[in-house]
Design a protein around this motif. Structure first.
Motif, mmCIF file in Angstrom:
data_model
loop_
_atom_site.group_PDB
_atom_site.id
_atom_site.type_symbol
_atom_site.label_atom_id
_atom_site.label_comp_id
_atom_site.label_asym_id
_atom_site.label_seq_id
_atom_site.Cartn_x
_atom_site.Cartn_y
_atom_site.Cartn_z
ATOM 1 N N LYS A 121 0.862 -1.195 0.000
ATOM 2 C CA LYS A 121 0.000 0.000 0.000
ATOM 3 C C LYS A 121 0.892 1.236 0.000
ATOM 4 N N PHE A 122 0.494 2.273 -0.772
ATOM 5 C CA PHE A 122 1.268 3.523 -0.719
ATOM 6 C C PHE A 122 0.322 4.722 -0.704
ATOM 7 N N ASP A 123 0.871 5.885 -0.274
ATOM 8 C CA ASP A 123 0.040 7.090 -0.195
ATOM 9 C C ASP A 123 0.330 8.082 -1.312
ATOM 10 N N THR A 124 1.601 8.416 -1.535
ATOM 11 C CA THR A 124 1.886 9.490 -2.492
ATOM 12 C C THR A 124 2.741 8.981 -3.658
ATOM 13 N N GLU A 125 2.710 9.809 -4.722
ATOM 14 C CA GLU A 125 3.503 9.505 -5.920
ATOM 15 C C GLU A 125 5.000 9.406 -5.578
ATOM 16 N N ASP A 126 5.474 10.371 -4.769
ATOM 17 C CA ASP A 126 6.898 10.364 -4.401
ATOM 18 C C ASP A 126 7.254 9.089 -3.633
ATOM 19 N N ASP A 127 6.364 8.702 -2.709
ATOM 20 C CA ASP A 127 6.630 7.484 -1.907
ATOM 21 C C ASP A 127 6.782 6.266 -2.814
ATOM 22 N N VAL A 128 5.860 6.126 -3.752
ATOM 23 C CA VAL A 128 5.874 4.891 -4.558
ATOM 24 C C VAL A 128 7.048 4.884 -5.534
ATOM 25 N N ILE A 129 7.423 6.054 -6.028
ATOM 26 C CA ILE A 129 8.584 6.083 -6.931
ATOM 27 C C ILE A 129 9.841 5.678 -6.154
ATOM 28 N N ALA A 130 9.961 6.182 -4.935
ATOM 29 C CA ALA A 130 11.128 5.821 -4.110
ATOM 30 C C ALA A 130 11.138 4.311 -3.848
ATOM 31 N N MET A 131 9.977 3.751 -3.519
ATOM 32 C CA MET A 131 9.930 2.300 -3.232
ATOM 33 C C MET A 131 10.191 1.481 -4.500
ATOM 34 N N ALA A 132 9.601 1.924 -5.608
ATOM 35 C CA ALA A 132 9.767 1.171 -6.864
ATOM 36 C C ALA A 132 11.229 1.154 -7.298
ATOM 37 N N ASN A 133 11.927 2.266 -7.063
ATOM 38 C CA ASN A 133 13.330 2.348 -7.512
ATOM 39 C C ASN A 133 14.327 1.777 -6.495
ATOM 40 N N ASP A 134 13.821 1.374 -5.331
ATOM 41 C CA ASP A 134 14.702 0.899 -4.261
ATOM 42 C C ASP A 134 15.086 -0.570 -4.497
ATOM 43 N N VAL A 179 1.378 10.661 -15.727
ATOM 44 C CA VAL A 179 1.879 9.605 -16.621
ATOM 45 C C VAL A 179 3.296 9.957 -17.089
ATOM 46 N N TYR A 180 3.491 11.206 -17.540
ATOM 47 C CA TYR A 180 4.827 11.600 -18.007
ATOM 48 C C TYR A 180 5.845 11.574 -16.879
ATOM 49 N N LYS A 181 5.450 12.182 -15.735
ATOM 50 C CA LYS A 181 6.424 12.315 -14.635
ATOM 51 C C LYS A 181 6.857 10.949 -14.097
ATOM 52 N N VAL A 182 5.875 10.062 -13.925
ATOM 53 C CA VAL A 182 6.205 8.747 -13.349
ATOM 54 C C VAL A 182 7.025 7.930 -14.347
ATOM 55 N N ALA A 183 6.643 7.987 -15.630
ATOM 56 C CA ALA A 183 7.396 7.222 -16.652
ATOM 57 C C ALA A 183 8.855 7.679 -16.664
ATOM 58 N N GLU A 184 9.067 8.984 -16.507
ATOM 59 C CA GLU A 184 10.450 9.484 -16.519
ATOM 60 C C GLU A 184 11.198 9.135 -15.230
ATOM 61 N N ALA A 185 10.471 9.075 -14.112
ATOM 62 C CA ALA A 185 11.140 8.874 -12.817
ATOM 63 C C ALA A 185 11.499 7.410 -12.542
ATOM 64 N N LEU A 186 10.825 6.482 -13.211
ATOM 65 C CA LEU A 186 11.112 5.060 -12.933
ATOM 66 C C LEU A 186 12.458 4.674 -13.551
ATOM 67 N N GLU A 187 13.333 4.116 -12.728
ATOM 68 C CA GLU A 187 14.694 3.764 -13.211
ATOM 69 C C GLU A 187 14.683 2.354 -13.802
ATOM 70 N N TYR A 188 14.081 2.248 -14.952
ATOM 71 C CA TYR A 188 13.910 0.944 -15.620
ATOM 72 C C TYR A 188 14.128 1.103 -17.124
ATOM 73 N N GLY A 189 14.540 0.015 -17.772
ATOM 74 C CA GLY A 189 14.709 0.045 -19.223
ATOM 75 C C GLY A 189 13.378 0.011 -19.965
ATOM 76 N N ILE A 190 12.347 -0.485 -19.282
ATOM 77 C CA ILE A 190 11.030 -0.642 -19.921
ATOM 78 C C ILE A 190 9.952 -0.129 -18.960
ATOM 79 N N VAL A 191 9.032 0.685 -19.464
ATOM 80 C CA VAL A 191 7.902 1.135 -18.648
ATOM 81 C C VAL A 191 6.607 0.849 -19.414
ATOM 82 N N GLY A 192 5.744 0.062 -18.829
ATOM 83 C CA GLY A 192 4.420 -0.190 -19.415
ATOM 84 C C GLY A 192 3.422 0.751 -18.761
ATOM 85 N N VAL A 193 2.744 1.567 -19.555
ATOM 86 C CA VAL A 193 1.746 2.493 -18.992
ATOM 87 C C VAL A 193 0.365 2.020 -19.424
#
Ligand SMILES: O=CCCCC(=O)O
Length: 491
Positions: free
Chosen positions: A405-418, A435-449
């Motif tokens: 479970k997560f609350d904010t966009e910043d929280d989930v990006i930090a957890m996803a990239n950890d 959509v744009y901000k999260v796609a750019e922030a995820l440190e992954y080679g592939i992002v499915g939106v």
């Protein structure tokens, strides 16, 4: 003696597709080290005895590839495209039989196996066409008398080590760009699933791919073959799909020859559901993404993060959908989830479930105790999952859906990239700037939106961080099999 059980042969329209010997220099050869057994993961019985090659035989295959490559490289792109097209056509003509061979040794449901054959064939079609488009470059000279030209040439012999989870497509995704570029190829398939690789040799021969250009070297020892690939100076390119752990070993071994390497390694994909997502679409996406090949895929969702406002609703809908999934032998009609590849795979899933429960998670579907029957494991959903649990940092590779479970966009990006991994990631949301901000922030080679399936031959597949090096598929995928040469001419 190599051998295949008659009941598998009897299932095929063309039983001659079932070959158990190695394919070297256009010849079918027995293994100097006898045979090894291939098991059906649904029933546990031996379905074939396959040639077990010695390291010296692998060296012979490399020598044959080195010789054949010189001639193959002189073929025009159009000529190479012609035989590759035949290879593709033969795969599609025999899709049903190839699918059955794959299900018999790997376990995935027959429809999914046939889907993998079409996916595998798509790389041969795509890169065959690409053979005609290996363009060079002219660069304006740096002095009045200078003319600069850049040409691209095949790197030479490419060798692959591939996994059991996609025994067809992981070979074609590598062999197709290699052959299109003018390289010769030596494939070492996983010991669990060699038949799906060997049949590609049968079809290569029928398609008219010259002897020595495509070789298959089954062996029960991946470390012996890996050493030969890394130490033999004729191999100029190593391409591997598998765990990060083995990838690190191969990279160290390949360093002595400064060998060019492509590495498709482990993943730990986050699948994020924001509160503005279409929840039904997110559930369908999660089903496809989490349970493809029974969770045994490097791009499968490993961690499902759901925003607090929609957490309970998502969990309820996901549970209702997973409850409908049928577990069973991949040859039975209507089966969604086949067996896991072996008991160790089930133990890993159980370990993640037990660890999560011991730290406060709850099971809402499945059964932690006595869950495994043979290699069959009921799909399991756990809620209340947190970042301190094993499932947050390790790839489960099985049918476990853990809901964080997560609350904010910043929280989930930090957890996803950890994580040390950076292969695939997914999220569901409607807000365009999110959509744009999260796609750019995820440190992954592939992002499915807003999609749970990202695999296609036309896009560059690959990871960042410890998920790998290089990209496979798309026009970028051929570059790893080419060397650039710059020619400076004084006129
Ligand atoms: O485990 C990795 C296999 C990748 C399958 C795909 O291409 O989606």
């Amino acid at each position: 003696m190599t051998d295949v059980k008659t009941d598998l042969k009897a299932m095929l329209k063309d039983p001659s597709l079932l070959e158990t010997r190695a394919y070297i220099d256009g010849k079918w050869v027995d293994g100097d080290d006898g045979t090894f057994d291939v098991l059906n993961p649904a029933r546990g019985d031996v379905i074939a005895k396959v040639a077990n090659l010695s390291r010296a035989q692998v060296a012979k295959a490399i020598a044959a590839a080195e010789k054949a490559q010189k001639e193959w490289a002189t073929w025009t792109g159009k000529e190479r495209a012609g035989v590759m097209r035949k290879w593709f056509d033969l795969m599609m003509e025999n899709q049903e039989d190839l699918g059955k061979i794959l299900t018999a040794e790997q376990g995935k449901p027959l429809n999914e196996a046939k889907g993998e054959i079409a996916y595998g064939a798509s790389f041969i079609e795509f890169f065959g066409e690409e053979a005609k488009r290996i363009y060079g470059e002219t660069i304006p000279g740096h002095q009045r008398d200078k003319r600069i030209t850049v040409i691209k040439q095949p790197i030479g012999v490419a060798a692959s080590i591939t996994p059991w989870n996609f025994p067809n497509a992981m070979i074609t995704r590598k062999a197709a760009p290699a052959l299109a570029a003018g390289c010769a190829f030596v494939a070492r398939p996983a010991a669990e699933t060699p038949l799906s690789a060997i049949v590609m040799g049968v079809l290569a021969e029928r398609a008219g791919i010259p002897a020595g250009v495509f070789n298959v070297v089954p062996s029960s020892s991946s470390s012996a073959v890996g050493k030969e690939f890394c130490e033999n100076p004729a191999v100029r390119k190593l391409t591997f799909t598998g765990s990060t752990e083995v990838g690190r070993i191969l990279l160290k071994q390949a360093a002595d020859q400064v060998m060019k390497c492509s590495m498709e390694l482990g993943g730990n994909a986050p699948f994020i559901v924001f509160d503005d997502a279409d929840l039904d679409a997110a559930v369908e996406g999660a089903i496809l993404c989490k349970f493809r090949n029974n969770g045994q895929t490097c791009v499968c969702a490993n961690r499902i993060y759901v925003q607090s406002g929609v957490y309970d609703a998502f969990a309820k809908k996901l549970k209702a959908r997973v409850e409908q999934m049928k577990v069973g032998d991949g040859f039975e009609d209507g089966v969604d989830l086949g067996p896991l590849i072996n008991p160790a795979a089930g133990d890993k899933v159980q370990e993640h479930i037990t660890d999560a429960l011991s730290k406060g998670a709850e099971i809402i579907l499945g059964n932690a105790k006595d869950n495994m029957k043979g290699n069959f494991l009921a799909p399991t959903i756990v809620t209340g999952v947190t970042q301190d649990m094993k499932v947050a940092t390790e790839e489960t590779f099985g049918p476990l859906a853990p809901l964080f479970k997560f609350d904010t966009e910043d929280d989930v990006i930090a957890m996803a990239n950890d994580t040390i991994f950076g292969l695939a990631s997914y999220f569901y949301a409607k807000d365009l700037s999110r959509v744009y901000k999260v796609a750019e922030a995820l440190e992954y080679g592939i992002v499915g939106v807003n999609t749970g399936i990202i695999s296609t031959e036309v896009a560059p597949f690959g990871g960042v961080k410890q998920s790998g090096l290089g990209r496979e598929g798309s026009h970028h995928g051929i570059e790893d099999y080419l060397e650039m040469k710059y020619i400076c001419m004084s006129v």
